[in-house]
Design an enzyme around this catalytic site. Structure first.
Site, PDB file in Angstrom:
ATOM      1  N   PHE B 130       0.959  -1.126  -0.012  1.00  0.00           N
ATOM      2  CA  PHE B 130       0.024  -0.062   0.024  1.00  0.00           C
ATOM      3  C   PHE B 130       0.913   1.236   0.062  1.00  0.00           C
ATOM      4  O   PHE B 130       2.074   0.878   0.473  1.00  0.00           O
ATOM      5  CB  PHE B 130      -0.755   0.208   1.158  1.00  0.00           C
ATOM      6  CG  PHE B 130      -2.297  -0.061   1.312  1.00  0.00           C
ATOM      7  CD1 PHE B 130      -2.861  -1.072   0.441  1.00  0.00           C
ATOM      8  CD2 PHE B 130      -3.042   1.056   1.927  1.00  0.00           C
ATOM      9  CE1 PHE B 130      -4.318  -1.028   0.139  1.00  0.00           C
ATOM     10  CE2 PHE B 130      -4.469   0.986   1.259  1.00  0.00           C
ATOM     11  CZ  PHE B 130      -5.059  -0.108   0.789  1.00  0.00           C
ATOM     12  N   GLN B 251      -8.739  14.387   5.511  1.00  0.00           N
ATOM     13  CA  GLN B 251      -8.043  13.945   4.315  1.00  0.00           C
ATOM     14  C   GLN B 251      -9.209  13.887   2.993  1.00  0.00           C
ATOM     15  O   GLN B 251     -10.270  13.175   3.290  1.00  0.00           O
ATOM     16  CB  GLN B 251      -7.786  12.487   4.663  1.00  0.00           C
ATOM     17  CG  GLN B 251      -7.006  11.796   3.458  1.00  0.00           C
ATOM     18  CD  GLN B 251      -6.660  10.463   3.750  1.00  0.00           C
ATOM     19  OE1 GLN B 251      -7.330   9.418   3.911  1.00  0.00           O
ATOM     20  NE2 GLN B 251      -5.180  10.193   4.215  1.00  0.00           N
ATOM     21  N   HIS B 253      -9.859  12.826  -1.018  1.00  0.00           N
ATOM     22  CA  HIS B 253      -9.169  11.799  -2.018  1.00  0.00           C
ATOM     23  C   HIS B 253      -9.715  12.806  -3.498  1.00  0.00           C
ATOM     24  O   HIS B 253     -10.655  13.185  -3.699  1.00  0.00           O
ATOM     25  CB  HIS B 253      -9.978  10.574  -2.154  1.00  0.00           C
ATOM     26  CG  HIS B 253      -9.652   9.576  -3.081  1.00  0.00           C
ATOM     27  ND1 HIS B 253      -9.633   9.467  -4.468  1.00  0.00           N
ATOM     28  CD2 HIS B 253      -8.782   8.430  -2.784  1.00  0.00           C
ATOM     29  CE1 HIS B 253      -8.824   8.477  -4.845  1.00  0.00           C
ATOM     30  NE2 HIS B 253      -8.629   7.712  -4.026  1.00  0.00           N
ATOM     31  N   LEU B 263     -15.812   7.087  -4.340  1.00  0.00           N
ATOM     32  CA  LEU B 263     -14.490   7.297  -4.771  1.00  0.00           C
ATOM     33  C   LEU B 263     -14.202   6.605  -6.041  1.00  0.00           C
ATOM     34  O   LEU B 263     -14.852   5.521  -6.099  1.00  0.00           O
ATOM     35  CB  LEU B 263     -13.675   6.220  -3.725  1.00  0.00           C
ATOM     36  CG  LEU B 263     -12.190   6.681  -3.352  1.00  0.00           C
ATOM     37  CD1 LEU B 263     -12.455   7.769  -2.282  1.00  0.00           C
ATOM     38  CD2 LEU B 263     -11.452   5.517  -2.682  1.00  0.00           C
ATOM     39  N   GLU B 266      -7.469   5.256  -7.422  1.00  0.00           N
ATOM     40  CA  GLU B 266      -6.011   5.699  -8.093  1.00  0.00           C
ATOM     41  C   GLU B 266      -5.703   4.676  -9.059  1.00  0.00           C
ATOM     42  O   GLU B 266      -5.117   5.055 -10.032  1.00  0.00           O
ATOM     43  CB  GLU B 266      -5.136   5.791  -6.734  1.00  0.00           C
ATOM     44  CG  GLU B 266      -4.768   6.987  -6.435  1.00  0.00           C
ATOM     45  CD  GLU B 266      -4.870   7.192  -5.011  1.00  0.00           C
ATOM     46  OE1 GLU B 266      -5.044   6.160  -4.253  1.00  0.00           O
ATOM     47  OE2 GLU B 266      -4.702   8.399  -4.543  1.00  0.00           O
ATOM     48  N   ARG B 297      -1.815  12.388  -3.655  1.00  0.00           N
ATOM     49  CA  ARG B 297      -3.004  12.772  -3.542  1.00  0.00           C
ATOM     50  C   ARG B 297      -3.355  14.394  -3.346  1.00  0.00           C
ATOM     51  O   ARG B 297      -4.214  14.745  -3.990  1.00  0.00           O
ATOM     52  CB  ARG B 297      -3.750  12.079  -2.497  1.00  0.00           C
ATOM     53  CG  ARG B 297      -4.113  10.638  -2.754  1.00  0.00           C
ATOM     54  CD  ARG B 297      -4.764   9.982  -1.451  1.00  0.00           C
ATOM     55  NE  ARG B 297      -5.221   8.605  -1.825  1.00  0.00           N
ATOM     56  CZ  ARG B 297      -5.748   7.700  -0.983  1.00  0.00           C
ATOM     57  NH1 ARG B 297      -6.136   8.385  -0.004  1.00  0.00           N
ATOM     58  NH2 ARG B 297      -5.888   6.520  -1.315  1.00  0.00           N
ATOM     59  N   HIS B 364     -12.791  12.187   2.779  1.00  0.00           N
ATOM     60  CA  HIS B 364     -12.584  10.837   3.119  1.00  0.00           C
ATOM     61  C   HIS B 364     -12.603  10.500   4.889  1.00  0.00           C
ATOM     62  O   HIS B 364     -13.280   9.551   4.957  1.00  0.00           O
ATOM     63  CB  HIS B 364     -11.610  10.300   2.304  1.00  0.00           C
ATOM     64  CG  HIS B 364     -11.462   8.732   2.244  1.00  0.00           C
ATOM     65  ND1 HIS B 364     -12.523   8.000   1.926  1.00  0.00           N
ATOM     66  CD2 HIS B 364     -10.600   7.896   2.317  1.00  0.00           C
ATOM     67  CE1 HIS B 364     -12.110   7.069   1.920  1.00  0.00           C
ATOM     68  NE2 HIS B 364     -11.048   6.835   2.309  1.00  0.00           N
ATOM     69  N   ARG B 409      -3.474  10.490   7.416  1.00  0.00           N
ATOM     70  CA  ARG B 409      -3.525   9.006   7.572  1.00  0.00           C
ATOM     71  C   ARG B 409      -2.988   8.147   6.589  1.00  0.00           C
ATOM     72  O   ARG B 409      -3.359   8.472   5.486  1.00  0.00           O
ATOM     73  CB  ARG B 409      -4.908   8.776   7.885  1.00  0.00           C
ATOM     74  CG  ARG B 409      -5.284   7.298   8.240  1.00  0.00           C
ATOM     75  CD  ARG B 409      -6.659   6.903   8.193  1.00  0.00           C
ATOM     76  NE  ARG B 409      -7.459   7.385   7.023  1.00  0.00           N
ATOM     77  CZ  ARG B 409      -7.526   6.225   6.165  1.00  0.00           C
ATOM     78  NH1 ARG B 409      -7.266   4.993   6.293  1.00  0.00           N
ATOM     79  NH2 ARG B 409      -8.247   6.602   5.123  1.00  0.00           N
TER      80      ARG B 409
END
Lengths: 81, 603
Positions: B130, B251, B253, B263, B266, B297, B364, B409
């Site tokens: 990730f 946060q 996105h 969403l 990506e 982002r 988000h 985060r």
């Protein structure tokens, strides 16, 4: 709002935004016109876990219950504003 | 004041129940704590406004970080480094160390509760790579995220719920918590709640109370969060005089479906999709000539916001940009991005194999929240002590700010946060209850006020007020619009200061809210009015904190202050109704290892 709509309203509050939008849009526009039988099927759908409902409504899986799949198609095809 | 207050007829019918612990919210954090407490033979009440398995944890698809080293070498110290760096050095390093060290155990516990983690051929738990994860303190990519296919949150939530049923946790499903109850000495002693089915009010007295109500994504017009994410616990804390911490860190996105919020991963840009403005230009060439659409982002989010602000948006209102992927061809799209295709067809009536997707940055995750220490105790500044525990009150999960996420985060750390700190809060509650065996007396006057508040929307239809009547839906829509325009990804002094004024005006108008449903049966209008009060409180804290922070750090990015300023701003914001803004130092000292000093955050 009719009594049925208020009853449904809170059951359409889900853990996923996608379900919130699809279900509330359907309740706003179509729920008052449901037959007794369709209303029973809708209530059955609302009792499903979020992930199951998500897969059904987003077309990742298909219900083997014909009445359910007909209603799912109706929910999916209710246009947004 | 009389020790035995007279009860009016309305109060006489109010039920009072007593529990060792009241937990408000039934997502992963609340349920993890509830299970630990119920297994310790304590009486636990969980109040949830929706059926527990409809909590937003269900939407967490990605997974949960833990340095198990099943795929690549790993250890908790590297995980800690990545989390501190990801937080842009605003995270508290003692809490981060605790979380990263506890992570493997949290995963094994879930496995024992029945979560079906995906497996490697050798039988060990599979771990995927990730963003933001590294080996050896910033070296090669790590593989740290454990997942149950693409439904990790769902699996965790259902397993925890089943375990709680087994452990005999007492659930109050479809109950709404209005406000916290206190004793004369300031201890928090439960809450006033009402049954959404029939409006019946109940007083839940508890020796300890845990807020686990999740995030507040509904603050913004475009959000990935479900409708339930209205920051209820944060609003309750604010009204109880507790500040909210680091609320300016939200946060976003970059690619949410415009006007809807969900969403677009990506992965779409990873496969070769790119962003186009209203003039048909590939807009990312201007902002990130090398990485283009694969820039980080925050860079992509800000680029989209700037294009729209400068009049280069798409559509009749020029309020979004387009994500183009039709050039990839139907076959590739169907094979690699079937979920995205289905989402676009369902919500937009657009097939991305034929036409581009309208997108806009979508809110988000709430990094800020109710300040706690690593034991889950809610902490507030008292005189010279920045972190004095509020007796009896705990918070865990997205509503809390421990702070392990700091300014930003990392993917895979939110499920970990709720499980580790849900459990830690329960551990501390168990200790606390050994010393505090008996129920304390409620402040009956304060309780009366909260009960009155719980009744405040019961009879507002057709009021005779001469002031303009406001509707919940109307004010909520305005609030979300104002927050998106003034506290979204594009922030500068002027925009934020205008936002402060506009939010304050909306708060004043809140007192003129009337609802046209005075029934007691499933009165969702009443619930929505309380939710809006909570959102308003969170909005005030968020916009004030954002306007004051004159630097760019993590998700808080100021056009007029583009750099991080550790000297002036490596500190946590606190905003309360009583004292406005205040600050406290970041806890830079970990539990057992050396501190990670701030460095430029380069990936």
């Amino acid at each position: 709002m009719t009594a049925e709509q208020t009853n449904y309203r809170w059951q359409c509050r889900r853990g996923m935004l996608e379900l919130d939008l699809l279900l509330n849009n359907f309740v706003d526009k179509k729920a008052s016109a449901l037959s007794m039988e369709q209303a029973a099927v809708f209530e059955m759908l609302l009792s499903y876990p979020d992930q199951t409902l998500f897969d059904l409504l987003l077309g990742n899986s298909v219900s083997s219950d014909r009445r359910a799949s007909a209603l799912i198609e109706q929910i999916r095809s209710t246009p947004f504003d | 004041m009389s020790a035995t207050p007279e009860q009016n007829p309305a109060e006489a019918s109010i039920e009072r129940r007593q529990f060792d612990t009241l937990i408000i919210g039934a997502g992963g954090g609340g349920l993890r704590a509830a299970l630990k407490l119920a297994e310790a033979d304590l009486s636990v009440a969980v109040v949830s406004k929706v059926f527990p398995t409809r909590s937003h944890t269900v939407a967490a698809q990605g997974g949960m970080n833990a340095a198990l080293a099943n795929v690549l070498p790993d250890n908790w110290h590297w995980h800690m480094f990545d989390t501190v760096k990801g937080s842009d050095y605003l995270g508290d390093q003692d809490a981060i160390e605790y979380m990263c060290r506890s992570a493997p155990k949290a995963v094994y516990e879930l496995e024992h509760f029945g979560v079906p983690f995906s497996r490697l051929d050798n039988g060990k738990i599979y771990q995927r790579a990730f963003g933001g994860q590294s080996q050896d303190f910033g070296g090669d990519q790590a593989a740290r995220t454990c997942a149950a296919a693409d439904r990790t949150g769902h699996a965790i939530l259902h397993s925890l719920y089943q375990q709680n049923i087994r452990a005999k946790t007492h659930f109050f499903d479809e109950y709404f918590a209005v406000d916290l109850l206190k004793g004369q000495d300031g201890h928090v002693l439960g809450a006033v709640v009402f049954d959404i089915h029939d409006g019946q009010i109940m007083v839940i007295e508890a020796k300890t109370t845990l807020l686990a109500t999740g995030g507040a994504g509904q603050l913004f017009k475009t959000t990935t969060n479900a409708l339930i994410n209205t920051g209820d616990g944060m609003g309750m804390a604010m009204r109880a005089g507790i500040p909210l911490q680091d609320m300016e860190f939200f946060q976003f996105h970059p690619t949410g479906i415009a006007g809807r919020g969900m969403l677009i991963t990506e992965g779409v840009r990873g496969e070769g999709g790119y962003l186009v403005n209203g003039q048909g230009e590939r807009l990312m060439e201007r902002y990130a000539p090398k990485a283009k659409d694969l820039a980080s982002r925050d860079v992509v989010s800000r680029a989209i916001a700037i294009e729209i602000r400068e009049g280069r948006g798409c559509g009749p209102n020029k309020d979004h940009v387009l994500l183009k992927l039709d050039h990839l061809g139907e076959e590739v799209i169907q094979k690699r991005l079937p979920g995205i295709r289905q989402t676009c067809i369902t919500f937009l009536g657009i097939d991305p194999a034929e036409a581009p997707i309208p997108v806009f940055p979508t809110a988000h995750y709430t990094m800020g929240g109710i300040p706690t220490n690593r034991f889950g105790q809610v902490v507030v500044p008292v005189k010279d002590t920045p972190e004095e525990p509020v007796a009896g009150l705990y918070a865990a999960g997205e509503c809390a700010c421990v702070s392990v996420h700091g300014g930003n985060r990392l993917g895979g750390n939110s499920l970990l946060d709720i499980l580790v700190f849900g459990r830690a809060a329960a551990n501390h509650i168990i200790e606390y209850l050994q010393e505090n065996k008996y129920h304390r007396a409620l402040d009956e006057e304060q309780m009366k006020l909260v009960v009155e508040k719980a009744q405040q929307y019961n009879n507002t239809a057709g009021g005779s007020s001469s002031e303009k009547i406001e509707t919940v839906a109307g004010l909520r829509k305005e609030l979300k619009q104002v927050m998106e325009e003034h506290c979204g990804v594009f922030r500068n002094k002027e925009i934020l200061e205008q936002g402060v004024v506009r939010v304050e005006q909306l708060v004043l108008r809140m007192k003129n809210v009337k609802i046209d449903d005075s029934s007691f049966t499933f009165n969702t209008a009443k619930v929505e009015a309380f939710e809006l009060e909570n959102l308003m409180a969170v909005a005030v804290a968020t916009i004030h904190s954002a306007a004051a922070r004159e630097e760019s750090r993590g998700a808080h990015s100021r056009i007029d202050f583009p750099d991080r300023d550790d000297k002036a701003w490596m500190r946590h914001s606190l905003y309360s109704f009583d004292n406005g803004l205040d600050y406290k130092p970041v806890r830079t000292k970990p539990m057992s290892v050396a501190s990670f000093p701030p460095k430029p955050r380069v990936y």
